[in-house]
Design an enzyme around this catalytic site. Sequence first.
Site, PDB file in Angstrom:
ATOM      1  N   GLU A 339      -8.187 -46.863 -39.715  1.00 57.17           N
ATOM      2  CA  GLU A 339      -7.268 -46.090 -40.566  1.00 57.17           C
ATOM      3  C   GLU A 339      -6.636 -44.904 -39.854  1.00 57.17           C
ATOM      4  O   GLU A 339      -6.653 -43.785 -40.354  1.00 57.17           O
ATOM      5  CB  GLU A 339      -8.011 -45.609 -41.815  1.00 57.17           C
TER       6      GLU A 339
HETATM    7  C1  ACM Z   1     -13.622 -48.377 -43.212  1.00 54.78           C
HETATM    8  O1  ACM Z   1     -14.111 -48.685 -44.325  1.00 54.78           O
HETATM    9  N1  ACM Z   1     -12.527 -47.648 -43.138  1.00 54.78           N
HETATM   10  C2  ACM Z   1     -14.255 -48.805 -41.982  1.00 54.78           C
END
Ligand code: ACM
Length: 706
Positions: A339
Amino acid sequence: MIQSQAYQQIRVDGHILEARTLFENMRIGLAASAALLLTSHATAQTGNGLNLMPMPTSVRSGAGRLSVDPSFSIAVTGFKDAALERAIGRFVAELSRETGMSLKQKTAGSESPTLLIHAAHGRESVQRLGEDESYELVITESGAKLTAPSPLGVLYGLQTFLLLVETTADGFSVPAATIDDKPRFAWRGLLIDVGRHFIPLDILKRNVDGMAAVKMNVLHLHLYDNEGFRIESKRFPKLQEAGSDGLYYTQNEIREFVAYAHDRGIRVVPEFEMPGHNRSLFAGYPELASGPGPYRVDPGGVDAVMDPTRAETYKFIDEFIGEMAELFPDEYFHIGGDEVSGSQWNANPKIQAFMRSHGMKTNADLQAYFNQRLQKILSKHHKIMMGWDEVLHPDLPKTVVVQSWRGQQSLATAAQQGYRGLLSFGYYLDLMWPASQHYAVDPMSGAAASLNPEEKSRILGGEACMWSEWVTPENIDSRIWPRNAAIAERLWSSPDMQDTSSMYRRLDKISQRLEWLGLTHRSSLVLALHRMAGANDVSALRTLAEVVEPVKDYARWSSLKGVWDFRAPLNRLVDIAHPESEQARDFRDALETYTGSGYKDEAAEGKIRARLILWRDNDAKLHPVLEQSFLLKELGSLSEDLSTLASAGLLALDYLDKSMPSPNSWRAQQLALVESAKTPKANLLLMVADPVQLLIEASEGRKQEP
Ligand code: ACM
C-alpha cells in the site's frame, strides 16, 4: 490492512472466486480418488475419534489406556540440554494444572517411566526454516514413548500428549495409540500488529503459548505502523520517543521474548515496514519522508512515504537494520512494502526528476528500485528479505519471499517466477470470519493448484494475520482464538482434512485447553460485560452477547463517521463479542438435526424450543440493564429483534410440531421481520436470524418427510 475502498472489493470478490475454485478442485480430486484412498482419507479426517488439533499425519489406535496419576514419571534418554529440561518442566506444570494433581518432575530410575523421551540430537541455536519437526508418540497401557530427531519434535509430541489426556470414570488417562507426525508446511505463522495498538509482552507470551499448543512456528511482529513505533532503537531514539505514546518494547525485553519463543519452537520474524505506513518514523526523523511534514502520530495524518532518492535514506536503513539484526536472530526480515501511496512522490519535483533521469515510468518502478537497494542492505546483514505481494518484481533476486494478501493469484505468480511465498489472503483474523471460512482456504488451492511440483515446493505455508485497528489488550485473545487453531490445522495437517463438523468438535476442545494456558478468549467477554453493565448480574446481557457477532470484512470501516481514531475507546459490545457465536452454531446444528429427521427428533426440537424461549423472554430482563449504561443503550433494538425473532421461531415450531402449514400471510410478515433483524446494529449481526428464517420457511409445509 487495507486503506482503500478499491481493495475491499477486489478482496471480497477475490475470496468468492477462490472459494469456488477450491470447491471445484475438491470435487474433481475426490472423483478421481480410488476407493482405497477415500478410506485412508476418512481415517486421517477422524483421527480415530481422538480430540487432536492439528490432526497428526497418522494415528493408529491401540488397545486400552495409559493412566495419568500422581505416580507419573518421565525419563529422558539421548540428547539432553537445559532447554529440553525446561520444556519437560512446562509439560509437567501444564499436566498438573489440567489434572489438578501436583505432579513432580520425577525422573524414573530403573523402573519403567510413564513417559520416555528420546531426541537423537540437538536443535539449531537459531531455529531454521525447514528444520525437522517430526516426532513419533507410541502410547500403550504400560507407558508412552516419544521419539524425535531433535527437541523440536519433542515439543510437538508433548503438546499432542497433553491434548490426549481425558477425564474418564476411572481417572485421568490417555488412549493407547501410535502417532507419526510431521507438518505439511514448514512456515506456519501468526502475524500480530503491535503498531496500531500496543500489545504488552505478557499478552504476546501467552499467545506464543497458544501457538505452540497448535504447532505454529512463526510469530511475525508488525513492529510499527503510522500509529505507533514499538521497538527501542538506541541508534535512533527519536523513533520510539516521538513515534510512540511511550509504549514500546525495550531491547532487553525483546531479547528475552525471542528466547522465550525459541524455547517453545517459535521463530520471531520482525517486520520493518518500508517505504509506506511510516508516519511514526517520520515523527522523529521527518527528513526521511518524501514530503515536507510535519509528522505526528495523530489520527488521520497524511499518507507519508520514505524518499527513495536520497543517500541518507539508505544510510538510515543500513544502520537501523544493522541494529535490529542483532536483536532478531531469525534469518528472515520482513520489509512490508504494501500500500505505498504515490501521492508524495508525485508531488515532489526532485523525486520526479530522479525518476526521469533513471528512466523510471511508474511509482512501481521507483518502489522496485528502492526494494533492490533494501535487499542488498538486508543481505549485507545476513538477512533474507520478505515483503507483501506488492514487492513482486522481476528485478528482485529469487531469494525474496512474497507474502500474498491481495488474493491467491500473486502466490502462484511468485512461485512460477521462482520466488518462494506464503499465503495470508483468506487468513485475516480481523475480518471476523467463522473458523470454517478460514479452514476452507488452502495455500495450494486456487491458482496454486495448477503449479508444477517444483513451483509448488516454493510455497512455504501461510500466516494468519491479526491486524490491530480494532484490537486491544483486552480483546486480542478473543480475536485470535480459537479460530487461529483451525488455520494452524490447515497448515500442519493433511489437505484431506475437510470435515467442518469434525473441525468444530475438536476446536471446542482445544479452545478449552487454550484457556488453561492463560488465554482469555472466553473469559474476557464476561469481564467486559460487567464493566459495560456496571452491574453484577449480567446474565441477560450475556444471552444477547452470545448470539451476536461483529460485522464482517471491512463493514466496520464504512460505519465510521469521520476518520478512524486509533485512540478512541474500544469498549462497546462489538469490541468484545466473539467473532463466531458458539450459541448460534449450536442452534444451527440442532436445527439441522431436527430438519434432517423430518421434524421428528425430539431432543433437537426440545433444544431449539428451550433456546427460543430464553431468547424471547430476554428483552424484558435486559431492557432495564441497557437503560443504565451509556455503553449499552445502542443495543436496545438488537435485543428487541432477538425477542421478535424468537417469538416467530416458536410459532413456526408449533406449526411444524402440529403438522399444520403456516398461513402465507403470516409467513410473509415474519420474513419481513427477519430481513429487518439482519441489518447490522451497533456494528453487530444477530446470528440467529438465518436459522429462524429457515424455521419459518419450513413451516410452510412438511416438504422433507423422509
Ligand atoms: C496488508 O494487509 N496491507 C498487508
